[in-house]
Write a protein that holds these residues in place. Structure first.
Motif, PDB file in Angstrom:
ATOM      1  N   ARG A 178       3.248  -8.593   7.515  1.00 59.86           N
ATOM      2  CA  ARG A 178       4.407  -7.698   7.416  1.00 59.86           C
ATOM      3  C   ARG A 178       5.703  -8.498   7.275  1.00 59.86           C
ATOM      4  NH1 ARG A 178       5.866  -2.657  11.477  1.00 59.86           N
ATOM      5  NH2 ARG A 178       8.005  -2.337  10.777  1.00 59.86           N
TER       6      ARG A 178
ATOM      7  N   TRP B 266       5.223   0.934   6.809  1.00 58.34           N
ATOM      8  CA  TRP B 266       4.441   0.260   7.846  1.00 58.34           C
ATOM      9  C   TRP B 266       3.986   1.239   8.925  1.00 58.34           C
ATOM     10  CZ3 TRP B 266       2.770  -3.997   6.036  1.00 58.34           C
ATOM     11  CH2 TRP B 266       3.559  -4.769   5.175  1.00 58.34           C
TER      12      TRP B 266
ATOM     13  N   ASP C 208       7.718  -8.085   3.813  1.00 66.25           N
ATOM     14  CA  ASP C 208       8.922  -7.279   3.985  1.00 66.25           C
ATOM     15  C   ASP C 208       9.859  -7.958   4.988  1.00 66.25           C
ATOM     16  OD1 ASP C 208      10.737  -5.184   3.946  1.00 66.25           O
ATOM     17  OD2 ASP C 208       9.575  -3.942   5.337  1.00 66.25           O
TER      18      ASP C 208
ATOM     19  N   THR D  59       0.119   1.622   9.812  1.00 67.78           N
ATOM     20  CA  THR D  59      -0.362   1.442  11.175  1.00 67.78           C
ATOM     21  C   THR D  59      -1.141   2.661  11.643  1.00 67.78           C
ATOM     22  OG1 THR D  59       1.508   0.003  11.694  1.00 67.78           O
ATOM     23  CG2 THR D  59       0.348   0.975  13.553  1.00 67.78           C
TER      24      THR D  59
ATOM     25  N   ILE E 143      -1.265  -2.577   0.771  1.00 65.37           N
ATOM     26  CA  ILE E 143      -0.359  -3.721   0.852  1.00 65.37           C
ATOM     27  C   ILE E 143       0.118  -4.175  -0.529  1.00 65.37           C
ATOM     28  CG2 ILE E 143      -2.116  -5.547   0.710  1.00 65.37           C
ATOM     29  CD1 ILE E 143       0.942  -5.449   3.075  1.00 65.37           C
TER      30      ILE E 143
END
Length: 278
Positions: A85, A98, A89, A102, A132
């Protein structure tokens, strides 16, 4: 071409943790010391171990206790996700992306336990990484979202076709490439790369390996529940299952009515979790 995409390299911290785990008798204390060197990772680790997923009746306040509860392998997976992550980002522009990832990762993990398919840690990583490729594509092409605005977001076959036509690559290929660059297991690389092929295979229009098919069937159920949750507070959900979800349930040998009950349980769990955070 795919080489136009910027694939972030693995961080040294992850390599160090993997080297520790590769030892014949790895020491949890060594992993703890590495975690303490990264304040961001330390914070995320404690948030994860205190999440509703683990259903602890007490607050975990130290890395030592967190590693003891999660285990070193799960901690390594968490490190990978956090590092990924941060690499993809760095400015934190895509918070909602995100959050959804999650949520789907957590659902994948829970479903893998209930349906007895996929190792829970692998299921979590699959859910976290399944999309992703999107931030990688966004970083490379500023008009990426605009060009794909009219696409049905849960039809991987149409998404792949449109992205190939517009960019000569696609989010699934990018996800597989990233997983390979980060030395993830081959079965995870394949499950990510062949998401569109797996959807087609579930409808009898393509062929993929059993492992890819099973992983993506599980992912489809997690995405189905996550999308349903977006309408949860509007009280307009129904018991109609999409053809893909029906095929996924059949493949996983899970009854549709049992799934609807499980789905409702997980939706209520998500609602309780959201209420607890407000």
């Amino acid at each position: 071409m795919t080489t136009q995409l910027l694939i972030p390299s693995r961080p040294d911290l992850l390599l160090e943790i993997q080297n520790i785990l590769a030892q014949p008798d790895p020491e949890p204390a060594d992993v703890v010391e590495l975690i303490k060197r990264d304040v961001g990772l330390y914070t995320v680790l404690l948030a994860a171990v205190n999440s509703p997923l683990y259903r602890r009746e007490f607050l975990i306040e130290s890395a030592e206790h967190a590693v003891a509860i999660l285990g070193m392998t799960r901690v390594a997976n968490l490190v990978r996700v956090v590092a990924l992550r941060s690499s993809v980002d760095p400015d934190g522009q895509w918070q909602s992306f995100w959050e959804v990832s999650t949520e789907i990762a957590t659902l994948c993990q829970q479903l893998s336990v209930k349906l007895h398919c996929l190792l829970p840690d692998n299921a979590y990583t699959l859910g976290m990484m399944h999309n992703i490729g999107v931030p990688l594509m966004r970083a490379r092409w500023p008009d990426y979202d605009t060009q794909l605005a009219s696409l049905q977001r849960d039809n991987a076959v149409l998404i792949r076709r449109a992205e190939l036509a517009a960019f000569d690559t696609n989010r699934f290929q990018a996800a597989g490439l990233l997983a390979k660059e980060w030395f993830m297991a081959d079965e995870l690389v394949d499950a990510l790369q062949y998401q569109a092929h797996a959807q087609a295979a579930l409808m009898g229009k393509a062929q993929v390996s059993d492992a890819v098919l099973q992983a993506n069937a599980l992912l489809l159920l997690a995405k189905d529940i996550s999308q349903e949750y977006q309408n949860y507070w509007h009280f307009d959900s129904d018991d109609t299952l999409s053809p893909l979800v029906v095929r996924a349930l059949k493949l996983l040998n899970y009854d549709q009515y049992d799934y609807l009950d499980l789905k409702e349980d997980l939706l209520q769990q998500l609602a309780r979790s959201e209420s607890a955070h407000h």
